[in-house]
Design an enzyme around this catalytic site. Structure first.
Site, PDB file in Angstrom:
ATOM      1  N   GLU A 175       8.202   0.253  -7.317  1.00 43.12           N
ATOM      2  CA  GLU A 175       9.630  -0.057  -7.260  1.00 43.12           C
ATOM      3  C   GLU A 175       9.914  -1.540  -7.501  1.00 43.12           C
ATOM      4  O   GLU A 175      11.004  -1.895  -7.945  1.00 43.12           O
ATOM      5  CB  GLU A 175      10.243   0.386  -5.917  1.00 43.12           C
ATOM      6  CG  GLU A 175      11.765   0.283  -5.909  1.00 43.12           C
ATOM      7  CD  GLU A 175      12.420   0.826  -4.639  1.00 43.12           C
ATOM      8  OE1 GLU A 175      11.770   1.591  -3.904  1.00 43.12           O
ATOM      9  OE2 GLU A 175      13.582   0.486  -4.388  1.00 43.12           O
ATOM     10  N   GLY A 179       0.812  -1.217   0.000  1.00 44.11           N
ATOM     11  CA  GLY A 179       0.000   0.000   0.000  1.00 44.11           C
ATOM     12  C   GLY A 179       0.842   1.263   0.000  1.00 44.11           C
ATOM     13  O   GLY A 179       0.549   2.218   0.702  1.00 44.11           O
ATOM     14  N   HIS A 208      19.979   2.561  -1.900  1.00 42.69           N
ATOM     15  CA  HIS A 208      18.879   3.515  -1.876  1.00 42.69           C
ATOM     16  C   HIS A 208      17.660   3.075  -2.682  1.00 42.69           C
ATOM     17  O   HIS A 208      16.531   3.365  -2.310  1.00 42.69           O
ATOM     18  CB  HIS A 208      19.418   4.841  -2.421  1.00 42.69           C
ATOM     19  CG  HIS A 208      18.463   5.976  -2.362  1.00 42.69           C
ATOM     20  ND1 HIS A 208      17.780   6.310  -1.207  1.00 42.69           N
ATOM     21  CD2 HIS A 208      18.058   6.871  -3.306  1.00 42.69           C
ATOM     22  CE1 HIS A 208      17.018   7.358  -1.456  1.00 42.69           C
ATOM     23  NE2 HIS A 208      17.150   7.705  -2.713  1.00 42.69           N
ATOM     24  N   SER A 255      11.028   8.583  -9.219  1.00 46.69           N
ATOM     25  CA  SER A 255      10.418   7.370  -8.672  1.00 46.69           C
ATOM     26  C   SER A 255       8.979   7.607  -8.235  1.00 46.69           C
ATOM     27  O   SER A 255       8.123   6.739  -8.412  1.00 46.69           O
ATOM     28  CB  SER A 255      11.234   6.840  -7.494  1.00 46.69           C
ATOM     29  OG  SER A 255      11.376   7.834  -6.511  1.00 46.69           O
ATOM     30  N   LEU A 256       8.688   8.771  -7.690  1.00 44.21           N
ATOM     31  CA  LEU A 256       7.311   9.029  -7.274  1.00 44.21           C
ATOM     32  C   LEU A 256       6.402   9.001  -8.496  1.00 44.21           C
ATOM     33  O   LEU A 256       5.282   8.497  -8.453  1.00 44.21           O
ATOM     34  CB  LEU A 256       7.218  10.380  -6.562  1.00 44.21           C
ATOM     35  CG  LEU A 256       8.019  10.482  -5.256  1.00 44.21           C
ATOM     36  CD1 LEU A 256       7.879  11.865  -4.637  1.00 44.21           C
ATOM     37  CD2 LEU A 256       7.571   9.429  -4.269  1.00 44.21           C
ATOM     38  N   LEU A 281       2.694   4.205  -2.751  1.00 48.57           N
ATOM     39  CA  LEU A 281       2.097   5.031  -3.804  1.00 48.57           C
ATOM     40  C   LEU A 281       1.507   4.192  -4.925  1.00 48.57           C
ATOM     41  O   LEU A 281       0.398   4.448  -5.382  1.00 48.57           O
ATOM     42  CB  LEU A 281       3.162   5.967  -4.395  1.00 48.57           C
ATOM     43  CG  LEU A 281       3.470   7.234  -3.603  1.00 48.57           C
ATOM     44  CD1 LEU A 281       4.609   7.988  -4.266  1.00 48.57           C
ATOM     45  CD2 LEU A 281       2.236   8.121  -3.514  1.00 48.57           C
ATOM     46  N   ARG A 310      27.390  12.192  -8.883  1.00 46.90           N
ATOM     47  CA  ARG A 310      26.974  11.352  -7.774  1.00 46.90           C
ATOM     48  C   ARG A 310      27.652   9.983  -7.753  1.00 46.90           C
ATOM     49  O   ARG A 310      28.132   9.525  -6.720  1.00 46.90           O
ATOM     50  CB  ARG A 310      25.470  11.170  -7.875  1.00 46.90           C
ATOM     51  CG  ARG A 310      24.798  10.941  -6.570  1.00 46.90           C
ATOM     52  CD  ARG A 310      23.307  10.860  -6.793  1.00 46.90           C
ATOM     53  NE  ARG A 310      22.652  12.035  -6.250  1.00 46.90           N
ATOM     54  CZ  ARG A 310      21.331  12.080  -6.011  1.00 46.90           C
ATOM     55  NH1 ARG A 310      20.564  11.066  -6.304  1.00 46.90           N
ATOM     56  NH2 ARG A 310      20.802  13.151  -5.498  1.00 46.90           N
ATOM     57  N   HIS A 356      23.304   5.876  -2.965  1.00 44.60           N
ATOM     58  CA  HIS A 356      23.377   7.331  -2.807  1.00 44.60           C
ATOM     59  C   HIS A 356      24.686   7.669  -2.078  1.00 44.60           C
ATOM     60  O   HIS A 356      25.040   7.001  -1.118  1.00 44.60           O
ATOM     61  CB  HIS A 356      22.165   7.804  -2.005  1.00 44.60           C
ATOM     62  CG  HIS A 356      21.938   9.282  -2.074  1.00 44.60           C
ATOM     63  ND1 HIS A 356      22.700  10.157  -1.352  1.00 44.60           N
ATOM     64  CD2 HIS A 356      21.068  10.028  -2.789  1.00 44.60           C
ATOM     65  CE1 HIS A 356      22.288  11.392  -1.617  1.00 44.60           C
ATOM     66  NE2 HIS A 356      21.301  11.341  -2.483  1.00 44.60           N
ATOM     67  N   SER A 373      21.125  15.111   2.148  1.00 47.67           N
ATOM     68  CA  SER A 373      20.958  15.702   0.820  1.00 47.67           C
ATOM     69  C   SER A 373      22.274  16.213   0.223  1.00 47.67           C
ATOM     70  O   SER A 373      23.176  16.665   0.923  1.00 47.67           O
ATOM     71  CB  SER A 373      19.952  16.850   0.909  1.00 47.67           C
ATOM     72  OG  SER A 373      20.008  17.621  -0.257  1.00 47.67           O
TER      73      SER A 373
END
Lengths: 673, 293
Positions: free
Chosen positions: A404, A11, A366, A419-420, A13, A298, A237, A251
Site C-alpha cells: 500500500e 511485515g 480507507h 489490494s490483497l 502481506l 459508492r 468508504h 459492508s
C-alpha cells in the site's frame, strides 16, 4: 563476496511475501516491524482477492478484462504495464496461497469458490470466510516463521524505522531503527532496503486503518529524498461504524439487502430513531436518486452522506457526524440468514442490535492509492521485465517500496479485493530485481562500507531523540494535536474538495506543523516510551499531509476518489435529441481536453522546510486507451455513443499515437509538466 | 466554531446516557519495567458515547494525570487493528482476559458501576504497564512447525482439492490470532520470566530463553494449530514431526483438561475438540513408534 543482506520494513502481506521469496533465493533477510508481523493491518481485509479463474474464463473473462476493470476503476491514473503483469500473475498467486494452506471457501466439488465484487461483472473474488486478509497474512507469516527457524530471516518486531542510510553517492546502504522496548537506536547495514509499511490513514485521525498505519516510515523515506506519487488520492468508504477510537467498516451488502439511509428532518432530533415518524425522516439517497436509491455508486453515496452531515447540518448527532442505516423494517430471519456476520460486528462494537435499532454510520478514510513513487521496466509484451532492478525501485538506488505504501497499481481509485493482490504481487516481484541489484552493487556491499557511515546516521537519530526527551517543550499535547490534524484533514481533503477550503486548511496545517515542534512529552523515560514514539510519528505525518493537500489543491479536475464540484463534468440537460447530441459532443470535447491536461501523476518531492514541490509524470496508457467513466451519469448512453463513434473514426491513427507516447520504457524520464 | 472543535471535545451525547454518570473511574495496575514492583493508579475519564477500553487508554494518554491530578507518564499498552482480529490489545479487563477493543465501557459499567479495572496478562512477563512479552507464544509455533512445508514458491498449480467440510473444519482453527487468552486462563500454563545475566549477549539470552520456553507447557493454541496443519493434505505429510513435538517435554500430556481455554477464546475456536483429537493422535503416534522399534 561479502555477505549480503536485505532489510524489509513492515511485515504485512507485501513485506512477508518479499521476505519469503528473497529467503527462498538464498538471501539473508532482516525484517523490521512496529508490531509482531502476525498482527499487521493486512488482517483487517475481509472480502477477498481478485483473479481470473477457470470458471470466469468460461464466461468470457480474461486477464485483459481484469486489467481493463482495474484501470477503468482507477480512472486510468496508473501505468498499465505493472497492472498487466499483476493480473497475469493473479491466478498463480492464488494457487500459491492455496498450496500454503489458506482455507479458501470451497464448492461442493472441492474447487475454490468465488464471489462477485464491485467494479466487475465476473465472480473473480476468492475468499476465506469473512477474514481473507487475515488468512492470507497467516499463510505468509507461517512461511516466514519457517525461514526464521532456519536462520535465513531475522525479525526485529517492536522496532520503529527511523530513516534510510544514504551514502555520499546517494545510494541506500541500510537504515536506522529503534527498539520500542529498550529504546535502543541501532544502524543496520543492508544492500537493499524495502519499505512495506502500508497506508497512512492516521493522518486523518480516525480511519478504518490500524494504529500502525501512521505513514511515518513512508514519510521518513520521502523526507530523505524519495519521490511521492498521487498523494491526493485517498479512498473513502461510504459506510463505516463511527467509534471513539476508530472507524470500522460496514459492508455494502447491508444496503444490497434493502437497508435504507436516512436522517431526521429536524436537525439532531433527540428522539430515539424508531419513534421518529416516516414523514419526519429524510431518505436523502432515495429522494435525490430515485432510480438507484440507496444503491447509488459508492463514491456518490459517500459524497451525499458527507454533504448531508457537513454542509446541510443534518447529522443525527450534534457532536459527531453520522446518518442512520436502517434495517429494522426487514424480517429478522432474513437479516440473520443474509447479514448475520456483519450485524454481529456492529453488535459487538456498538452494543446495540441493528435488527432493532438503526445503525449509525459515516464514510471513513480507507486506503491510500498514492504512495512512494516506484519505477518499473516495461517488457516487449507490455508487462514487466521480471528481474529488472528497476521494478518497485524508488528514485534512491537500493531503496524499494511495495504494498500500500507504493503508488503503482490503483490509480485514482482502488477496486475492492484488488489490494490483497497488489500487496502479494509487489512483494513477490521485487525479489528477483533485488537479487540482481545485489549482484552489481555500486561501490561494493553494505558490509564493506566505512563504519563511519553507520555511526554518523545512528548518532544523528540518537541526538534527535535525546533532544526531544530533554527539551522543555512548549506545552503542546501530541495526542490532542493529532486529533486536530485528523479533523482538519477529514474536513477538507476527503470526499468533497473545495480549493478555497483546502487553501485555508493548508495554512492551518502549517500552523499545526509548527505547533507540533513544541510538543511537551508526558514521558521522558528510556523504557518502552510510547509517548516519544508517537510524537515522532505525529511530526512525520505533516510532510505527507502537506503532500496530500497540496496535490489536491493543484489538481483542478475530478478523477476517481478526488472530487471537486467546481471541476466536475455534469450530465446532459437537454431532452431534445439534436441538442442532446450536441451536448454530448461538447461533453466529449471537454473530456478529451481534460485528459490532455490532467491524465498525469502528481509527483511530490520534499523541498525546503518540508514544503512539497510538485511536478507531473505522464502515464503509460498504451494498452487500454482512456475513456470516460459514465456510470450513473445523466445522458451517459448518448455520451458513450458519441465517444465510440469518435474512437472508431480515429483508429488506428490514435492508438498508434498513444502507443508511441507510452512506448517510453522509462516513466522516470517522462516529461514533467 | 468549526467541526474540529465540536467533533472531538469530550462530548456528552444527551440522549444516550442521560441518566449515566458523566465521569467514571479506571484503576490500572502499572509496572515501570521488568522486575519492578507493580502499583495501582486511579484515573477519571469523562464518559462519551461508543467508548471502549482502547479509547479510555487514549484519553488517559492525552491527559497524563491521575484522578488526584498528579502528572504521570501515559499508561503503556499494546494495540493495532482495534477490530478484534490482530490479538494485540489483550489484557485483563475487570479480571477477565480479553481484547481491550471489544471491551465496551457501557457494558463494563453495567457490570461494575464504580470503576473499570485494567491489569496486564498474568502469564507473560510484563514489559511495562499493560504491555507483556508474548514471544513464548510464537516460539511454540516454531516448535510444532506450524507451516505447510511446500517445495517452493514457484508456480506448481493449485493446492490439493478439499471438500467444503474440510474447509469448515480448518477455517475456525485458522482464525487463531495468537492473542494468548487461552494461555492466560490455563492453570497448567505458568509464567516463565528470565532475567538477563551479566555479560550475556542477545543471542545467548535468547537461546536460554527458548530452552526455558520449550520446557514449559506448549498451550492450547499450539495444540490446536498442530491439528490444523496435520489435517491439511500437504501438512499431513509431516504430521509425525509435529506429533513428536506435541509429545515432548511441555507437550499435550501437561494439559489438565480444565477447559478454561475454550471458555475465554474470543474467536470461539473449538480448542477442547482440538485437544481431544490431538490426544488421540498423540497416543496412536507413540504406540506406533513403540511397535516400530
Amino acid at each position: 563476496m561479502a555477505k549480503q543482506r536485505v532489510m524489509i520494513v513492515g511485515g504485512g502481506l507485501a513485506g512477508l511475501a518479499a521476505a519469503m521469496k528473497l529467503a527462498e533465493g538464498g538471501v539473508e533477510v532482516d525484517l523490521m516491524s512496529l508490531t509482531p508481523v502476525k498482527r499487521s493491518h493486512s488482517v483487517c481485509a475481509q472480502g477477498g482477492i481478485n483473479t481470473v479463474n477457470d470458471q470466469t474464463r468460461q464466461f468470457g473473462d480474461s486477464e485483459w478484462l481484469h486489467l481493463d476493470d482495474t484501470v477503468y476503476g482507477g480512472d486510468f491514473l496508473q501505468h498499465q504495464p505493472p497492472v498487466k503483469e499483476m493480473v497475469e500473475w493473479g491466478p498463480k498467486i492464488i494457487d500459491l496461497m492455496d498450496r500454503l494452506g489458506v482455507p479458501f471457501n470451497r464448492t461442493s466439488e472441492g474447487f475454490r469458490d468465488h464471489r462477485r465484487f464491485g467494479g466487475t461483472l465476473f465472480k473473480r473474488t476468492a475468499f476465506a470466510g469473512a477474514t481473507t486478509g487475515q488468512q492470507l497474512l497467516y499463510a505468509l507469516d507461517e512461511q516466514v516463521r519457517r525461514w526464521e527457524a532456519e536462520g535465513r530471516i531475522h525479525k526485529y518486531e517492536f522496532w520503529d524505522f527511523l530513516g534510510p542510510i544514504i551514502d555520499d553517492a546517494g545510494v541506500c546502504r541500510g537504515c536506522v531503527g529503534q527498539d520500542l522496548v529498550t529504546m535502543e537506536i541501532r544502524a543496520f547495514a543492508a544492500d537493499a532496503v524495502v519499505v512495506a509499511s502500508g497506508g497512512c490513514g492516521l493522518i486523518y485521525g480516525r480511519s478504518t486503518m490500524s494504529m500502525a498505519c501512521t505513514g511515518s516510515a513512508a514519510s521518513r523515506v520521502y523526507q530523505a529524498g524519495a519521490k511521492y506519487g498521487n498523494g491526493e488520492f485517498i479512498q473513502v468508504h461510504p459506510t463505516a461504524i463511527p467509534g471513539a477510537d476508530k472507524l470500522r467498516l460496514m459492508s455494502e451488502s447491508a444496503r444490497g439487502e434493502g437497508g435504507r439511509v436516512w436522517v431526521p428532518r429536524k436537525p439532531h432530533d433527540p428522539r430515539p430513531p424508531v419513534q421518529i415518524p416516516e414523514s419526519e425522516r429524510y431518505y436523502f439517497l432515495e429522494d435525490r436518486y430515485p432510480k438507484y436509491g440507496n444503491l447509488v455508486p459508492r463514491d456518490i453515496a459517500t459524497r451525499e452522506i458527507f454533504n448531508v452531515c457537513t454542509y446541510e447540518g443534518l447529522s443525527v448527532e450534534p457532536d459527531r457526524m453520522c446518518v442512520y442505516l436502517d434495517l429494522t423494517h426487514l424480517p429478522r430471519a432474513t437479516l440473520d440468514q443474509k447479514l448475520g456476520g456483519i450485524l454481529e460486528i456492529y453488535e459487538k462494537f456498538q452494543g446495540v442490535d441493528p435488527r432493532e435499532v438503526p445503525m449509525k454510520i459515516f464514510p471513513a478514510v480507507h486506503y491510500s492509492m498514492g504512495g512512494l513513487w516506484v519505477d518499473y521496466q516495461r517488457s516487449a509484451s507490455g508487462g514487466l521485465e521480471i528481474g529488472s532492478t528497476r521494478n518497485q525501485a524508488t528514485n534512491i538506488p537500493g531503496l524499494y517500496a511495495i504494498g500500500e505504501c507504493d503508488y503503482q497499481y490503483h490509480g485514482a481509485n482502488r477496486l475492492g479485493a484488488n489490494s490483497l493482490l497488489s500487496c502479494i504481487f509487489s512483494g513477490l516481484v521485487v525479489a528477483p530485481g533485488i537479487q540482481n541489484w545485489m549482484k552489481s552493487l555500486p561501490g561494493g556491499a553494505a558490509s564493506e562500507q566505512p563504519s563511519s557511515l553507520y555511526d554518523r546516521a545512528r548518532r544523528k537519530h540518537q541526538q534527535t531523540h535525546d533532544a526531544l526527551l530533554k527539551r522543555a517543550g512548549g506545552g503542546e499535547n501530541p495526542y490532542l494535536l493529532h486529533q486536530e490534524l485528523g479533523n482538519l484533514m477529514t474536513r477538507s481533503a476527503t470526499v468533497v474538495r473545495h480549493n478555497s477550503d483546502m487553501q485555508e486548511s493548508y495554512a492551518r496545517l502549517c500552523e499545526l506543523s509548527t505547533r507540533a515542534e513544541k510538543c511537551s512529552l508526558s514521558d521522558t523515560g528510556h523504557w518502552t516510551n510510547q509517548n516519544v514514539v508517537f510524537t515522532k510519528a505525529l511530526k512525520d505525518m505533516f510532510p505527507l499531509a502537506k503532500v496530500i493537500l497540496k496535490g489536491a489543491i493543484a489538481r483542478d479536475e475530478s478523477r476517481g476518489a478526488h472530487f471537486k464540484p467546481e471541476f466536475c463534468a455534469a450530465g446532459l440537460t437537454s431532452t431534445a435529441p439534436a441538442e442532446r447530441r450536441h451536448e454530448a459532443e461538447a461533453w466529449c470535447d471537454r473530456f478529451e481536453e481534460n485528459t490532455r491536461k490532467w491524465l498525469k501523476s502528481t509527483i511530490a518531492v520534499c523541498g525546503e522546510g518540508g514544503e512539497p514541490q510538485l511536478s507531473y509524470e505522464s502515464i503509460d496508457t498504451s494498452l487500454i486507451p482512456p475513456r470516460p467513466r459514465l456510470y450513473g451519469l445523466v445522458g451517459g448512453e448518448m455520451i458513450e455513443e458519441v465517444w465510440k463513434q469518435r474512437q472508431a473514426g480515429r483508429t488506428p491513427a490514435t492508438r498508434d499515437g498513444n502507443g508511441t507516447t507510452a512506448g517510453k520504457s522509462s516513466p522516470a524520464s517522462a516529461s514533467a509538466h | 466554531m468549526d467541526h474540529a472543535a465540536t467533533h472531538d471535545a469530550n462530548s456528552h451525547s444527551s440522549h444516550d446516557h442521560a441518566s449515566a454518570a458523566r465521569v467514571f473511574a479506571v484503576r490500572v495496575l502499572r509496572q515501570d519495567g521488568p522486575g519492578q514492583p507493580s502499583y495501582w493508579e486511579r484515573h477519571e475519564i469523562s464518559r462519551e458515547s461508543d467508548m471502549n477500553v482502547i479509547s479510555v487508554l487514549q484519553r488517559i494518554a492525552a491527559k497524563s494525570k491521575t484522578a488526584e491530578g498528579r502528572a504521570v507518564p501515559p499508561v503503556a499498552w499494546d494495540c493495532n487493528c482495534l477490530e478484534e482480529v490482530c490479538g494485540a490489545c489483550t489484557m485483563l479487563v475487570n479480571g477477565r482476559v480479553r481484547q481491550a477493543c471489544t471491551a465496551l465501557v457501557d457494558r463494563l459499567l453495567e457490570e461494575n458501576p464504580d470503576e473499570i479495572e485494567l491489569r496486564p496478562m498474568s502469564k507473560f512477563p510484563v514489559v511495562r504497564d499493560l504491555v507483556v512479552n508474548r514471544s513464548r507464544l510464537f516460539r511454540a509455533l516454531k516448535k510444532i512447525k506450524a507451516w505447510i512445508p511446500v517445495d517452493g514458491y514457484y508456480d506448481a498449480g493449485p493446492g490439493p482439492r478439499q471438500s467444503p467440510d474440510e474447509q469448515l473444519q480448518a477455517y475456525p482453527l485458522s482464525q487463531c490470532m495468537s492473542c494468548g487468552c487461552c494461555l492466560d486462563a490455563c492453570p497448567q500454563y505458568t509464567k516463565v520470566e528470565l532475567t538477563r545475566r551479566e555479560g550475556e549477549s542477545d543471542e545467548q539470552f535468547a537461546a536460554r530463553e527458548h530452552e526455558a520456553f520449550d520446557r514449559g507447557f506448549i498451550g492450547a493454541h499450539a495444540i490446536s494449530q498442530t491439528m490444523l496443519f496435520n489435517a491439511n493434505p500437504t501438512g499431513s505429510m509431516n504430521a509425525g514431526e509435529r506429533l513428536d513435538a506435541l509429545t515432548s517435554e511441555g507437550g499435550i500430556q501437561v494439559c489438565g483438561n480444565a477447559q478454561n481455554c475454550v471458555a475465554v477464546c474470543p474467536k470461539e475456536i473449538p480448542l477442547t475438540t482440538s485437544i481431544g483429537r490431538a490426544g488421540r493422535a498423540a497416543t496412536l503416534h507413540v504406540l506406533k513408534q513403540w511397535f516400530d522399534k
